[in-house]
Design a protein around this motif. Sequence first.
Motif, short mmCIF file in Angstrom:
data_model
loop_
_atom_site.label_atom_id
_atom_site.label_comp_id
_atom_site.label_asym_id
_atom_site.label_seq_id
_atom_site.Cartn_x
_atom_site.Cartn_y
_atom_site.Cartn_z
N THR A 630 -6.55 63.14 -9.62
CA THR A 630 -7.99 63.39 -9.57
C THR A 630 -8.36 64.41 -10.63
O THR A 630 -7.74 65.48 -10.70
N LEU A 631 -9.36 64.09 -11.44
CA LEU A 631 -9.88 65.00 -12.46
C LEU A 631 -11.40 65.08 -12.28
O LEU A 631 -12.11 64.08 -12.39
N ASP A 632 -11.89 66.28 -11.97
CA ASP A 632 -13.31 66.47 -11.69
C ASP A 632 -13.91 67.37 -12.76
O ASP A 632 -13.60 68.56 -12.85
N LEU A 633 -14.80 66.80 -13.58
CA LEU A 633 -15.44 67.52 -14.68
C LEU A 633 -16.93 67.66 -14.47
O LEU A 633 -17.67 67.97 -15.41
N ARG A 634 -17.42 67.43 -13.25
CA ARG A 634 -18.86 67.37 -13.01
C ARG A 634 -19.57 68.68 -13.32
O ARG A 634 -20.73 68.68 -13.71
N LYS A 635 -18.91 69.81 -13.15
CA LYS A 635 -19.58 71.09 -13.38
C LYS A 635 -19.37 71.60 -14.80
O LYS A 635 -19.92 72.63 -15.18
N THR A 636 -18.56 70.90 -15.57
CA THR A 636 -18.25 71.36 -16.93
C THR A 636 -19.31 70.89 -17.92
O THR A 636 -20.21 70.12 -17.60
N LYS A 637 -19.15 71.36 -19.16
CA LYS A 637 -19.98 70.89 -20.28
C LYS A 637 -19.18 69.92 -21.16
O LYS A 637 -19.53 69.69 -22.32
N VAL A 638 -18.13 69.37 -20.60
CA VAL A 638 -17.30 68.42 -21.34
C VAL A 638 -18.08 67.13 -21.56
O VAL A 638 -18.57 66.52 -20.60
N ASN A 639 -18.20 66.71 -22.82
CA ASN A 639 -18.91 65.48 -23.14
C ASN A 639 -17.97 64.33 -23.45
O ASN A 639 -18.26 63.18 -23.16
N THR A 640 -16.83 64.66 -24.07
CA THR A 640 -15.92 63.62 -24.55
C THR A 640 -14.54 63.82 -23.94
O THR A 640 -14.03 64.94 -23.91
N VAL A 641 -13.96 62.73 -23.47
CA VAL A 641 -12.62 62.77 -22.88
C VAL A 641 -11.67 61.95 -23.73
O VAL A 641 -11.99 60.80 -24.06
N PRO A 642 -10.51 62.50 -24.08
CA PRO A 642 -9.54 61.72 -24.86
C PRO A 642 -9.05 60.51 -24.07
O PRO A 642 -8.92 60.57 -22.85
N VAL A 643 -8.75 59.43 -24.77
CA VAL A 643 -8.25 58.24 -24.09
C VAL A 643 -6.90 58.52 -23.44
O VAL A 643 -6.51 57.84 -22.49
N GLU A 644 -6.18 59.53 -23.94
CA GLU A 644 -4.90 59.89 -23.32
C GLU A 644 -5.08 60.28 -21.86
O GLU A 644 -4.17 60.10 -21.05
N VAL A 645 -6.25 60.81 -21.53
CA VAL A 645 -6.51 61.21 -20.14
C VAL A 645 -6.72 60.00 -19.25
O VAL A 645 -6.10 59.87 -18.20
N ILE A 646 -7.59 59.08 -19.69
CA ILE A 646 -7.83 57.91 -18.82
C ILE A 646 -6.64 56.96 -18.81
O ILE A 646 -6.59 56.05 -17.99
N SER A 647 -5.68 57.18 -19.70
CA SER A 647 -4.47 56.36 -19.71
C SER A 647 -3.39 56.88 -18.78
O SER A 647 -2.33 56.26 -18.66
N LEU A 648 -3.62 58.06 -18.17
CA LEU A 648 -2.61 58.63 -17.29
C LEU A 648 -2.24 57.64 -16.18
O LEU A 648 -3.12 57.05 -15.56
N PRO A 649 -0.95 57.45 -15.91
CA PRO A 649 -0.52 56.35 -15.03
C PRO A 649 -0.96 56.47 -13.58
O PRO A 649 -1.07 55.47 -12.89
N HIS A 650 -1.23 57.71 -13.10
CA HIS A 650 -1.60 57.87 -11.69
C HIS A 650 -3.05 58.32 -11.51
O HIS A 650 -3.47 58.54 -10.37
N LEU A 651 -3.80 58.46 -12.59
CA LEU A 651 -5.18 58.91 -12.47
C LEU A 651 -6.02 57.85 -11.75
O LEU A 651 -6.19 56.74 -12.24
N ALA A 652 -6.54 58.22 -10.58
CA ALA A 652 -7.31 57.28 -9.77
C ALA A 652 -8.79 57.63 -9.73
O ALA A 652 -9.63 56.74 -9.57
N HIS A 653 -9.12 58.93 -9.88
CA HIS A 653 -10.52 59.36 -9.72
C HIS A 653 -10.90 60.29 -10.87
O HIS A 653 -10.29 61.35 -11.04
N LEU A 654 -11.90 59.90 -11.63
CA LEU A 654 -12.40 60.71 -12.74
C LEU A 654 -13.90 60.89 -12.54
O LEU A 654 -14.67 59.93 -12.51
N PHE A 655 -14.31 62.17 -12.39
CA PHE A 655 -15.71 62.49 -12.12
C PHE A 655 -16.29 63.29 -13.29
O PHE A 655 -15.62 64.18 -13.84
N GLY A 656 -17.51 63.01 -13.65
CA GLY A 656 -18.19 63.73 -14.71
C GLY A 656 -19.24 62.85 -15.35
O GLY A 656 -19.56 61.77 -14.87
#
Length: 954
Positions: A630-656
Motif C-alpha cells: 500500500t502506498l498512500d500519497l493523498r496528502k503529498t504534493k507528489v505529481n509524478t510517480v515513476p513506473v518502477e513504483v507501479i511495477s512493484l510485484p506486491h503493490l495492490a493499493h496506490l492512492f493519490g
Amino acid sequence: MEVAVVGAVVGAVVTSLVPKLSAVIGKRFSEFSDLDDDIRYLKTELAIIAAKMDEQHKGQQPSVLQNISTADMRDLAFDIEDCLDQFLPCAACRRGAVSKGDLLDFANQVGKLKKRLERAKQQRTDTDANGSQQAVHLPDQLLGTPAEPADQVGIEEPKQEILGLLGSEELLVISIAGFGGSGKTQLTRAVFDCDEAKEKFGVRAWHTASDHKDGDELLLAILHKLFPEETLLSVSEMQSQVSRLQQRIRFQQKTRCLIVVDDIEKHHWEAIKSFFSELRIIRILVTTTVQTVAKACTKDRGYIYNMRTLSVGDSKDLLKKRVGNFNRNSTDLEDGSAAIVRKCHGHPLALISVANYLLQQEQITGPVCQKTSRLLCTHMDEDKHGDFTKLRQILVNNYINLPFHLKTCLLYTSLFPNDRPVSRKTLTHRWLAEGYIKRETERTYQEAADEKLEQLMDLNIIRPIDTSNRGEKKTCKPHGIMHQFMLYKSISSNFIAPSLENRGNFRHIMMENQRNRREADIDHGATSPAARRPNRLSNLIRSFKPSNSTGSDEDLRPRSLTVFGSAEEAVYSDLINCKLLKVLDLKECNNLEDKHINNIYKLLHLKYLTLGSSVRGLSDKMGNLHCLETLDLRKTKVNTVPVEVISLPHLAHLFGKIKLNKLSSKKLDKFLSGECNLETLSGVVVERNSQFPELMEHMKKLTKVKIWCVITSTDGNYTKLSDAIRKFAQAGTDTSQGARSLSLHLNASSNEMVHLSATSRKAGSAPPVFYLSSLKLQGRLTHFKEFAKALSGLRELCLTCTNLEGPILLACLRELWCLVYLKLVEDRIDDLDINLDGDLASLQRLCIVVKQPRFPKIAQEALPGLVSLQLLCKDLEGVCDGIKVGHFEHLREVALDSEVNPKTIELWENEAKEHPKRPKVLLLKRVEAADTWSAAKYVATDQRSSELLVEGTP
C-alpha cells in the motif's frame, strides 16, 4: 490480564510467522539436513504455545513466575521473527539470502532458537505446575446495581426519547445497545420506574437475563410475572399453556404490559420471541452490549437505541454532584476536573469511579485531580478491590473474552490518537501489512480483515463513525476509556512505545509531539520512570536489539513507526536503522520533506507507506521496495510517480492524484511483459501524452480506478482511454477480485468520454454490457443515457455537476434496475420528479447535495425501499414540500447539513417523531475538497441535533 495481552502479542507474531516458516520449509537445503526439521519444530511448537497462552489463565490471576515466563516467550517469538525476516524479507516470493555463508549463519541461528524454545517450553511446564492465583470476580448483580440519584445526569433526554419510542404503535421491541458501563441499565431503570411508564403500563416486569440458566427458564419467569395467579411449575408445563396464555393477553386490550430484559443474549431472545411476536399491547425493552443481538431482537417491529457518551457539560455535572465539594472559583481545580473529564471520554462508570476515589483523598486539589487523571489506568490495573473494581472488570472482560487475533487487532488501534476517527481502510490495510490477519478458507485476506473489524464493532468495543454509500462503516474509533486502557496495556506489554522514551523490546513506535498531545493525559505509570526524557527516536530505537544480539545499532526490532505532528531531524536520520519496518505512516507528519525520505528505499521489508503534505517527489529507487503493498500519497504534493513504483510485484493499493512518467520503449515493454497486481488506483491524471490508457489494459487485477481526464476529443489518447474504460467495465465477470468501481472526472473537452465508451464497438456487434458495481461521474454529460443502458447491474451512482435536466436524468435512472445508492451533487435539482413506484424501486439510500435549497419532488408511492435520506444544503429552511418523511415506510435516518438553522432541525425532528419507525436525524459536516475537481464530501459530526437546538435557541 498481562498474560492475555502478552499472549495475544505472541499469537500475532505466530500468525505472521507461519507463512514465513512455510516459505522457508519450501526451500531446499540439501547441505543442511537438520534445518528443515528445526524450522518445522519452531512452526509447530510456537502455534501450540500461542494457543495454550490464549486459553490458559482465563478467569485466573497469573502468578509472578507465569508473568515472567510469558514475557520470556514473547521475547523469544520476537527473536524468531527477526531471524526469519533478516533471512527471508519476502515470504510470498521466498525471496531472501541465498549464499552459502548466509545459509550457514541462518542454520546456526535457527538451531540456537530451537534450543531456547525447548528450554522455554520446559520452563512454562514447570511454572504452570505451580498453579495460578485466583482472580477476583464480581457478581453479575454488583455490575448492574442501580445508579444513585447523584448519578442521574444527562439521562432525562434519552429517557424521554425511549418513552416516546415505547408509545409508538409500530415498535414492539426497543433494544438499548452500548459498551459496558455506558449506563444502559441505569437508563432502562429510569424509564421503568418513572411515573409516565407506570401510568402507561398497567403491568411491568423486570428480568435480568443472566439470572436464568436458559431462555425457557427466562420465559417461565416472565409468564409468572404476567400471570401470578397461574400455576406454572416447570418449563414443560408452560409449553402446553402458551397458546391459551397468548389468547388471555389479546383479550386484555386495556392492560398494556412493559417487560424489561436486562443484558439479554441471542439464545434468550430466540426462546421468548415467538410468544410475544404478535402481542401488540406488550412492549419489550432489552439491553445488550452486542449489536447483532440488538438487531435480532428488533428485526421485525423494533428500534435500536445506541447509547451515547456523556457530553462535556454532563460529565462535569456528574463529577461535581458525586464529589460535592469542588470549588467553582478555583481555576486550578477547574483545570484538574477538566483533565478528568477529558480522560474519561464521557463514560459514566469511569467518572463515578474517579469521583469515589477522590472522596477517599484527604484534600481534593487541582494537582490531585491532574495526577488522578494521568494515572487512571494504573489505578484500574492495581486497585483490584476498591473504587475502580467494576470499571476494571468491564474493561478486562471485554478484552479477555476475545480470540487472540482480535485481542491483537484491538491493541493495535491504540496506536492512533483517540480524538480523531481512523479510516477503516487504513486500519485493515495496516493489520494486513503487519501480518496480523490469518487467511481463511473462503475469504480473501482483505475480507478476513474487514470481518475482524466488524466483530469488534459488533461488540461495541469499537464505534463506527462515518458510513459509506453501501451503509458500511468508513471510519471508526475505540470507546475512549477502552482506548486509554488498551494503550496502557500495550505499553506495559512492550507492544507499543509512546512518544516519550521507554526502554524495552517494543514492536510499534507511535510519536506525537506535545503540541498535539497533552502529556498529562498519558499514563506511563507501569513502564516509565518519573523523569521524562527528550522525544528522540534515536533514544528509542537503540533499545530494540534482539535479546541475543551482539550486533550494532542496525539490529533493531520495531515493525511500525507512526508520527503525528512535527518530528525532530534525528527521527529521519535514525529511521534507516529500523531495517525491519513493515509499516511507515508519516501522513500526519507536517515537517517531512523530500530529503528525509531519500533512503526509504532501503527499508526492504516495508509493506505500508504513507507520506505527508511536504513531500513533493519520489525517487525511482522506490522501485526497490519489493514488498510494498500500500502506498498512500493523498496528502503529498507528489505529481509524478515513476513506473518502477507501479511495477512493484506486491503493490495492490496506490492512492493519490498522480501522473505517470513518460516511459521509454524499453521500460514500457518491461512493464507490459510483467504482471501488475494493482487492485486500487485512486487516482491518475490522464493528459495528452499519457501512456496510462495502454498501461490500464495491462492491469488485469484492477477493481477500483479513479481517473481525471484533462484531454480533448482531438487527442490520440481520447479513443485509447475510452477503449480502456470500456474493457475495464466489461471485464467485471472475468475477475475473482470482486465488484468493480470507476470514478471519472471529466473536463469540458472530454464530456463525451462515457458516450464513446458505450458506443465504441465493431459494426454489427451487440451493445456493450458493463459489470460495474459503483460509478462516480463528475462533469457535464451530453449522452449519458447510452452509457446508462450498459449499466443495468450498477448498484451505486454518484453524479456531480452534470447539468442533466430532471426528465433526462430520470430517464437514465430508470435504466438502472439494481441501483441501491444514488448521490446527486448539483446547483439545483428541483426539476426532477419521481412519481412512479416502479422508478428506482431498489433504491435504499438517496443523497442530494445542492447549493440552492430546491429539492426534487418524490411521490408517496415512489422509493418504497428507502432507508436513508440525506438532504444536504446549509441554507435549507423548514421541511421540503415535495419530500415527506412519512411517505417512506422503511426510513431509518434523515441527514441534514450541520449548518442549517436550529428551527429547521426541530421541524425535521418532529417529522421523524411522527414516523412509525422513528428515524434518526443526523447532522453531517461539509469538508472542503482539496481541489476543484473533487466532489462535495460530508462527514459525521459528534454534535447531536438536540444539542444544536439548545445552543441555537434564543
